[in-house]
Write a protein that holds these residues in place. Structure first.
Motif, PDB file in Angstrom:
ATOM      1  N   SER A 115      48.441  40.907  38.652  1.00  0.00           N
ATOM      2  CA  SER A 115      48.296  40.850  37.210  1.00  0.00           C
ATOM      3  C   SER A 115      46.847  40.903  36.760  1.00  0.00           C
ATOM      4  O   SER A 115      46.568  41.012  35.566  1.00  0.00           O
ATOM      5  N   GLY A 116      45.920  40.805  37.704  1.00  0.00           N
ATOM      6  CA  GLY A 116      44.508  40.805  37.384  1.00  0.00           C
ATOM      7  C   GLY A 116      43.875  39.437  37.343  1.00  0.00           C
ATOM      8  O   GLY A 116      42.657  39.331  37.183  1.00  0.00           O
ATOM      9  N   GLY A 117      44.666  38.395  37.478  1.00  0.00           N
ATOM     10  CA  GLY A 117      44.118  37.063  37.536  1.00  0.00           C
ATOM     11  C   GLY A 117      43.410  36.816  38.854  1.00  0.00           C
ATOM     12  O   GLY A 117      43.813  37.341  39.888  1.00  0.00           O
ATOM     13  N   SER A 118      42.369  36.024  38.814  1.00  0.00           N
ATOM     14  CA  SER A 118      41.579  35.781  40.011  1.00  0.00           C
ATOM     15  C   SER A 118      41.533  34.299  40.351  1.00  0.00           C
ATOM     16  O   SER A 118      41.668  33.439  39.478  1.00  0.00           O
ATOM     17  N   ILE A 119      41.322  34.036  41.615  1.00  0.00           N
ATOM     18  CA  ILE A 119      41.192  32.679  42.126  1.00  0.00           C
ATOM     19  C   ILE A 119      39.934  32.602  42.958  1.00  0.00           C
ATOM     20  O   ILE A 119      39.737  33.400  43.872  1.00  0.00           O
ATOM     21  N   ARG A 120      39.088  31.647  42.658  1.00  0.00           N
ATOM     22  CA  ARG A 120      37.882  31.431  43.437  1.00  0.00           C
ATOM     23  C   ARG A 120      38.179  30.479  44.568  1.00  0.00           C
ATOM     24  O   ARG A 120      38.652  29.365  44.349  1.00  0.00           O
ATOM     25  N   ILE A 121      37.888  30.902  45.774  1.00  0.00           N
ATOM     26  CA  ILE A 121      38.084  30.078  46.948  1.00  0.00           C
ATOM     27  C   ILE A 121      36.767  29.448  47.383  1.00  0.00           C
ATOM     28  O   ILE A 121      36.718  28.265  47.735  1.00  0.00           O
ATOM     29  N   LEU A 122      35.708  30.223  47.347  1.00  0.00           N
ATOM     30  CA  LEU A 122      34.399  29.764  47.766  1.00  0.00           C
ATOM     31  C   LEU A 122      33.644  29.202  46.571  1.00  0.00           C
ATOM     32  O   LEU A 122      33.331  29.920  45.627  1.00  0.00           O
TER      33      LEU A 122
END
Length: 123
Positions: A54-61
């Motif tokens: 969907s274009g949503g992002s998740i920051r892991i670092l």
């Protein structure tokens, strides 16, 4: 069969920027979440960022906050990792990986992997 190829790596100066590309072949990325991972010499592989279909992002670092961004171009079947204000600590081999469904931080859940590209931050 989905295949992923990274490009855009290389040597950059500290404080510089680099844009990595992850391009798919064999299939589009429309139904996949795509994550970027990296591994520095002597260290464990770690997740950086992930973008879902969907274009949503998740920051892991955490250290990527304010410096790194992720985006996708569906027309080009490509996911980008934009890196800014690079430091020597960002030196690593970078991988993109895809999984069906949504983003997950665990790399073991990603089904498809690129072969990796080197990013070296040095003066």
């Amino acid at each position: 069969q989905l295949q992923l190829v990274e490009s855009g790596g290389g040597l950059v100066q500290p404080g510089g920027s680099l844009r990595l590309s992850c391009t798919a072949s064999g299939s589009t990325l429309n139904n996949y979440a795509v994550g970027w991972f990296r591994q520095a010499p002597g260290k464990e592989r770690e997740g950086v960022l992930c973008i879902d279909r969907s274009g949503g992002s998740i920051r892991i670092l955490d250290s990527a906050k304010g410096r790194f961004g992720i985006s996708r171009d569906r027309g080009k079947a490509t996911v980008y990792l934009e890196m800014n204000t690079l430091t020597p600590q960002d030196t690593a081999e970078y991988y993109c990986a895809a999984r069906t469904g949504v983003c997950r931080p665990a790399e073991r859940t990603y089904e498809y992997w690129g072969q990796g590209i080197q990013v070296t931050v040095s003066s």
